[in-house]
Write an enzyme that holds these catalytic residues in place. Structure first.
Site: not given
Ligand code: 7ML
Ligand code: ZN
Length: 880
Positions: A129, A270, A272-273, A305-306, A328
């Site tokens: 991503e 992180a 979420e693959n 979240h993931e 998101e």
């Molecule tokens: C938000 C993430 C990304 C970028 C993780 C990468 C994700 C994209 C990914 C909240 C909790 C943990 C991580 C993130 C975050 C910036 C923030 N899809 O799962 O959104």
């Molecule tokens: Zn996310």
């Protein structure tokens, strides 16, 4: 990436459905030292829903790939039948349905950008991503192309005994010569950004989850051998998250195995693959001796979240990257609710709002301001922002509140039923909210398209004769880049009224037959609107925006006394905290204007009273007693006064500490840790209040307090208490400072996550020589510019969490940051661009600092060969 022309922006209005669809992907990844071969076999067909372009060419995305061969339906193509450039492969003539085979070579060992397939220590992993898959193979790398993936990984058995990809393992075997393979099949169609591959010598920690409908799911954490004893908390968090999503949203997991891999070098938190999450090790690994309460709660939140993305993101994904907040914002809302249910709901809300106000309000007021659904971008990686995530979550929360719990649950059920397996838009989401509730959210949709933080200017009148109380609300929204004029929004505005003894009045609006509750959610829609409450016996004190019912700023002319009254009596916990914040803010900002002013006695008493409330929830009390941060305070001024704000805040803190010394010592003593470590809300609250008290006391440490702090460091009861003490010592002039920092390093040099903390406490110390110290620490063998966590904890922390030193008037901080950005950009543009943001709001400062920051931004912008990531931040910061 060398480039001559300026990079082009991508616009939402130009969206076109894909010309081709992919039904099946067969990947064959052969990992060899310094050359990985990737064979892809794609089943493609023309998209019936695409604008007709009969016989049109096929264009696939691909970057940094060394193409070895291309074939259509098994026939190798001659060079004249296709074209390759820096970012694509075009095959000129293709049938309506066909198989495309490509073979490319890549070098994960040289991939320092940590996007695509890369090496982290001894393991291989991926981050796709948003647009990383195109660095693995030629593909239609866009989220509205969903396909079933089968992935075969071949590698050296000794070096990579573990080979993982999405879905279920279907075949494995020995290939001789020390090599082996595993084939994985993912039954769910997915966009390429959810692809993952991991290979290495990893240990597996396994547990299980039995779903509500009785299916057993294997839960596996893969970590490096030295970390097998640090997964317990993440495992429990995952199990809690799985149960919670079943209970709260009726969502079950859908594969037989759920895997999480902890990786040390990772650009973000992180990923979420599908079935194979890849995590920054910071959000997996924890033991009480190595991780703080913050870390433990952060892990719980990120694991949640993931996991929640499996439904909000994976089963239902985004049509295009402008819709990023569809997954998101919604998933942050879900992880916030999960954390609220697992811990203290009130504290969680305060923390989330604190973050939103400090970071998102600032983003909304600066040159990078953009709507929750942006209209355009140059580099999508720059749009993983607090606006898309945190404001996006507030926009979902407002809809949940407008609908109420039952209708919101129905609307979510409808969303899952209607769009499962699809790539959709935020508009599709809102339509589900409307269809399930019968509400018209036409005006509400502007929250997605309009940037900027709305402001509510409120006045009130009380008429004793008619016993009516009127709130007049005027809404406005300041201009943002590209949006000079704003439309009124539909704002859910929760209010209550307190009568003089402090109890809530029953609320009856003019025209209503009877009072309806004590908190009312008013629907603001007009630029100016009056709300008339009847049968109000005396002039009340309004409690405005209860629970922070909308991400807006409220302006109302409260007296100090009214704020103290609300702080003591408001039935809304969030607003009790907010009243304390407003009061503290006012006291500090008054002192910025007038440095010699005395601390108002009422202010000290209000804090004393709060401290004395023995029944109070300790975690909440710690929030109440935490002064607003310097950057948030700075946002309240027309021009940032870096030193004035710092001095005023420190003086107020010191004044409170001096006036309340006995109370603080008593609280600190009452909060000392005794039993074994746990993260129950009461335990977290006790440590957080105890350490807050210690922080006040350490403002002017006498021998007793210094000894107390050193004892806490040396006792080493938990990393929470050790770090709290260490940060205070690092920020002090205590003679033991150097010795303690050296002791910590000696003790923890083998643990990278703990060393990150050691870098941060030094980077955020207020000492005048901090910049020199940061520069010296870059030479520490434990530091590495190649590791994003290290860059963030040393350089990022200095630039974003040490205002006085970063903004030193000699401009040394700015030059240092620009140097680091330019040093890092060729290797890792995403991290370089994030660092540069620390200077984006240069126009808010005094002319001297403006000139210094601007010169550095111009130096960066004028550098040849910049990445799109850094180019976009530099240019937008300068032009807005
Ligand atoms: C938000 C993430 C990304 C970028 C993780 C990468 C994700 C994209 C990914 C909240 C909790 C943990 C991580 C993130 C975050 C910036 C923030 N899809 O799962 O959104
Ligand atoms: Zn996310």
């Amino acid at each position: 990436m060398p480039r001559d022309a300026s990079p082009r922006a991508i616009h939402l209005k130009d969206y076109q459905p894909p010309a081709f669809l992919v039904d099946r992907v067969r990947l064959h990844v052969d990992l060899r030292e310094r050359t990985t071969r990737v064979r892809a076999d794609l089943a493609l067909r023309r998209n019936p829903a695409a604008p007709a372009a009969p016989g049109g060419a096929l264009r696939l995305n691909g970057e940094q790939l060394a193409l070895q061969s291309v074939a259509v339906d098994g026939r190798a193509l001659a060079p004249a039948e296709y074209a390759v450039d820096e970012e694509s492969l075009t095959v000129y003539a293709v049938p309506d349905a066909f198989a495309l085979q490509t073979e490319v070579e890549i070098v994960p060992e040289d991939n320092t950008a940590l996007e695509g397939l890369y090496a982290s220590g001894a393991m291989y992993c991926t981050q796709c991503e948003a647009e990383g898959f195109r660095k693995i193979t030629y593909y239609l790398d866009r989220p509205d192309v969903m396909a079933r993936f089968t992935t075969t990984i071949v590698a050296d058995k000794a070096r990579c005994p573990v080979l993982l990809s999405n879905g279920n393992p279907v075949e494995a075997g020995d290939l001789g010569a020390g090599r082996h393979f595993v084939t994985w099949e993912d039954p769910f169609p997915k966009p390429s950004y959810l692809f993952a591959l991991v290979a290495g010598d990893l240990r597996c920690i396994e547990d299980r989850h039995v779903t509500a409908s009785g299916r057993e799911v294997a839960l596996r954490f893969y970590v490096e051998p030295e970390n097998v004893d640090k997964c317990e908390h993440a495992m429990r968090s995952l199990q809690k998250a799985m149960r919670w999503d079943e209970e709260r949203f009726g969502r079950e997991y859908d594969l037989d195995v759920y895997m999480i891999v902890a990786v040390n070098d990772f650009n973000m938190g992180a990923m979420e693959n599908k079935g194979l999450n890849v995590f920054n090790s910071k959000f997996v690994l924890a033991r009480p001796e190595t991780a703080t309460d913050r870390d433990f709660l952060g892990i719980q939140g990120v694991v949640g979240h993931e996991y929640f993305h499996n439904w909000t993101g994976n089963r239902i994904t985004c049509r295009d990257w402008f819709q990023l907040s569809l997954k998101e914002g919604l998933t942050v809302f879900r992880d916030q609710e999960f954390s609220a249910d697992m811990g203290s709901r009130g504290v969680k809300r305060i923390e989330d709002v604190r973050l939103l106000r400090a970071n998102q309000f600032a983003e909304d007021a600066g040159p990078m301001a953009h709507p929750v659904r942006p209209d355009s971008y140059i580099e999508i990686n720059n749009f993983y922002t607090v606006t898309v995530y945190e404001k996006g979550a507030e926009v979902v929360r407002m809809q949940a509140n407008l609908l109420g719990p039952e209708a919101f649950r129905r609307a979510m059920d409808l969303y899952f039923a209607r769009h499962d397996g699809q790539a959709v838009t935020t508009d599709d989401f809102v339509r589900c909210m409307e269809d399930a509730s019968g509400r018209d959210l036409t005006q509400f949709r502007r929250w997605y398209s309009q940037a900027g933080t709305p402001e509510l200017e409120i006045s009130d009148r009380y008429d004793a004769v008619s016993r009516t109380y009127t709130l007049s609300v005027r809404q406005s929204c300041p201009p943002t880049p590209g949006q000079p004029d704003k439309q009124p929004l539909h704002i859910p505005f929760a209010v209550g009224l307190l009568e003089p003894r402090g109890t809530d009045l029953p609320l009856q609006l003019a025209g209503e037959g009877a009072p309806q509750g004590t908190t009312r959610v008013l629907d603001l829609r007009e630029p100016e609107q009056d709300f008339r409450f009847v049968d109000v016996p005396e002039r009340p004190t309004p409690s405005l925006l209860r629970g922070f019912s909308a991400p807006v700023k409220v302006r109302f002319d409260y007296s100090d006394e009214a704020l103290m009254f609300l702080m003591a009596h408001d039935s809304d916990g969030f607003n009790r905290w907010d009243a304390a914040q407003r009061l503290a803010q006012r006291v500090i900002l008054r002192r910025v204007a007038e440095p010699a002013a005395r601390l108002a006695p009422g202010f000290v008493d209000a804090f004393r009273q709060a401290l004395a409330d023995a029944r109070a929830d300790r975690a909440l009390l710690a929030e109440v007693l935490t002064l607003p941060g310097e950057s948030y305070l700075a946002d309240q001024l027309a021009q940032v006064d870096v030193d004035g704000i710092h001095r005023a805040r420190e003086t107020v803190k010191t004044g409170l500490a001096a006036a309340l010394r006995d109370e603080l010592l008593a609280v600190r003593a009452a909060c000392s840790d005794t039993g074994p470590y746990d993260i129950a809300p009461a335990s977290v609250g006790r440590r957080s209040l105890g350490n807050l008290a210690l922080g006040y006391l350490m403002q002017r440490p006498d021998a007793e307090v210094a000894a107390l702090c050193l004892r806490q460091y040396r006792a080493g009861r938990s990393m929470t208490d050790v770090m709290a003490a260490l940060a205070l010592i690092a920020d002090s002039e205590l003679p033991e400072r150097g010795e303690v920092l050296a002791d910590f390093r000696a003790r923890w040099q083998h643990d990278p996550l703990v060393m990150d903390k050691w870098f941060t406490v030094q980077a955020t110390a207020r000492h005048p020589e901090t910049l020199a110290r940061v520069q010296a620490l870059m030479a520490d063998p434990v530091f590495s510019m190649r590791n994003p966590n290290k860059v963030r904890s040393l350089i990022g922390a200095f630039a974003t969490a040490n205002s006085v030193r970063f903004h030193a008037t000699d401009g040394g901080g700015y030059a240092f940051l620009a140097d680091r950005v330019l040093e890092l950009d060729p290797a890792n543009p995403q991290i370089a661009a994030r660092l540069l943001r620390a200077m984006s709001r240069w126009r808010r400062f005094d002319p001297a600092r403006q000139a210094l920051m601007r010169a550095q931004l111009e130096r960066v912008a004028g550098t040849a060969g910049l990445s799109k990531d850094v180019y976009e931040i530099a240019v937008k910061s300068l032009e807005a």
